[in-house]
Scaffold this active site. Structure first.
Site, PDB file in Angstrom:
ATOM      1  N   ASP A  73       0.871  -1.166   0.000  1.00 58.05           N
ATOM      2  CA  ASP A  73       0.000   0.000   0.000  1.00 58.05           C
ATOM      3  C   ASP A  73       0.907   1.214   0.000  1.00 58.05           C
ATOM      4  O   ASP A  73       1.509   1.557   1.026  1.00 58.05           O
ATOM      5  CB  ASP A  73      -0.902   0.000   1.230  1.00 58.05           C
ATOM      6  CG  ASP A  73      -1.879   1.185   1.247  1.00 58.05           C
ATOM      7  OD1 ASP A  73      -1.734   2.090   0.394  1.00 58.05           O
ATOM      8  OD2 ASP A  73      -2.770   1.208   2.112  1.00 58.05           O
ATOM      9  N   ASN A 100       3.445   4.969 -11.077  1.00 58.73           N
ATOM     10  CA  ASN A 100       2.327   4.765 -11.988  1.00 58.73           C
ATOM     11  C   ASN A 100       0.982   4.630 -11.282  1.00 58.73           C
ATOM     12  O   ASN A 100      -0.053   4.934 -11.863  1.00 58.73           O
ATOM     13  CB  ASN A 100       2.581   3.505 -12.816  1.00 58.73           C
ATOM     14  CG  ASN A 100       1.328   2.995 -13.486  1.00 58.73           C
ATOM     15  OD1 ASN A 100       0.850   3.551 -14.474  1.00 58.73           O
ATOM     16  ND2 ASN A 100       0.754   1.919 -12.936  1.00 58.73           N
ATOM     17  N   TYR A 168      -8.944  14.130  -9.477  1.00 57.27           N
ATOM     18  CA  TYR A 168      -7.933  13.634 -10.404  1.00 57.27           C
ATOM     19  C   TYR A 168      -7.096  14.785 -10.969  1.00 57.27           C
ATOM     20  O   TYR A 168      -5.867  14.702 -11.037  1.00 57.27           O
ATOM     21  CB  TYR A 168      -8.617  12.872 -11.533  1.00 57.27           C
ATOM     22  CG  TYR A 168      -7.684  12.260 -12.553  1.00 57.27           C
ATOM     23  CD1 TYR A 168      -7.000  11.082 -12.277  1.00 57.27           C
ATOM     24  CD2 TYR A 168      -7.482  12.850 -13.789  1.00 57.27           C
ATOM     25  CE1 TYR A 168      -6.143  10.507 -13.203  1.00 57.27           C
ATOM     26  CE2 TYR A 168      -6.636  12.294 -14.733  1.00 57.27           C
ATOM     27  CZ  TYR A 168      -5.971  11.116 -14.433  1.00 57.27           C
ATOM     28  OH  TYR A 168      -5.120  10.563 -15.364  1.00 57.27           O
ATOM     29  N   LYS A 172      -3.052  15.296 -10.433  1.00 63.51           N
ATOM     30  CA  LYS A 172      -2.087  15.306 -11.532  1.00 63.51           C
ATOM     31  C   LYS A 172      -1.343  16.635 -11.607  1.00 63.51           C
ATOM     32  O   LYS A 172      -0.163  16.670 -11.984  1.00 63.51           O
ATOM     33  CB  LYS A 172      -2.794  15.004 -12.848  1.00 63.51           C
ATOM     34  CG  LYS A 172      -3.290  13.558 -12.953  1.00 63.51           C
ATOM     35  CD  LYS A 172      -2.148  12.547 -12.824  1.00 63.51           C
ATOM     36  CE  LYS A 172      -2.631  11.106 -13.059  1.00 63.51           C
ATOM     37  NZ  LYS A 172      -1.538  10.130 -12.971  1.00 63.51           N
TER      38      LYS A 172
END
Length: 262
Positions: A73, A100, A168, A172
């Protein structure tokens, strides 16, 4: 020559280069791990689902002998420290970290965003990448020869958001800042850091590309590329000596809306 002078193989003993791939049990992470293994790397597969990591290793065939499945994790500092300790114990060094791992969240207007979704997305994409990068720096600075590379999986949303994707998009954008800080702080230690911002990748199972919300709120099916376009870019960056860096690389379908999302 060592890594600062153009050497692109692994440790001082001439063994394989060593990569850590987070989110290695599916999607881009799985495809990237398999591409690195085919290219001769030793790869540590990190992710929360052990069975998914083992499936990735099985897909590698004979190259699986150079794979380490490490259920982790990445939001947990102790788990991340244990991951990198296991990699050093098995392979002796860390040459590449591919940050990733991501976390899905439903697309909703901000007033409907759930606290748990926000925390999961930011915790995985931002905190997870930070924790892994911190351990990678510790490993790369102290190994012989020193240095290495970190590649972050960004997104066009690091520059141009989609509607109803605030968690999101924020994550990013933060990852882009992390990339820049890592690149700056890594200079003195032979640690290069860059980011790949990939557009729509076709589903691995061959299913149709789902529609995406456009800037005007309409829905449209957009162009997509096979995941090989991404792994080609990853291998290109990973193969470079660490005295050179690709800071940002955007890979997307030619017909995909990006600039202005128009």
């Amino acid at each position: 020559m060592d890594e600062h002078g153009g050497h692109v193989s692994g440790g001082a003993d001439g063994g394989p280069r060593v990569a850590v791939v987070t989110g290695g049990g599916s999607g881009i992470g799985r495809a990237s791990a398999l591409a690195l293994l085919r290219d001769g790397w030793a790869v540590a597969l990190a992710g929360r689902r052990e069975e998914a990591l083992e499936e990735t290793a099985e897909l590698a065939g004979p190259d699986a002998a150079r794979a380490l499945c490490a259920p982790t994790d990445i939001r947990d500092p102790a788990a991340v420290a244990a991951l990198f300790a296991a990699v050093r114990d098995r392979f002796g060094r860390v040459d590449l970290l591919f940050n990733n791992a991501g976390a899905p969240a439903p697309r909703r207007p901000i007033e409907e965003v759930d606290d748990g979704d926000w925390e999961r997305v930011l915790g995985t994409i931002v905190t997870g990448a930070f924790l892994c990068s911190r351990e990678a720096f510790r490993a790369m600075r102290g190994q012989s020869p020193p240095g290495g590379r970190i590649i972050n999986n960004g997104a066009p949303s690091a520059y141009a958001p989609r509607p109803n994707a605030i968690a999101y998009t924020t994550a990013k954008h933060a990852l882009l800042g992390l990339t820049r800080s890592l690149a700056l702080d890594g200079r003195a230690h032979g640690i290069a850091c860059g980011q790949i911002d990939v557009g729509n990748v076709a589903p691995a199972d061959g299913s149709p590309q789902p529609p995406a919300m456009q800037a005007d709120g309409s829905m449209a099916v957009e162009a997509a590329i096979p995941v090989e376009r991404f792994t080609e870019a990853l291998l290109m960056m990973a193969s470079m000596p660490t005295d050179s860096n690709v800071q940002y690389l955007t890979v997307l379908p030619t017909a995909m809306p990006f600039v202005g999302r128009g």
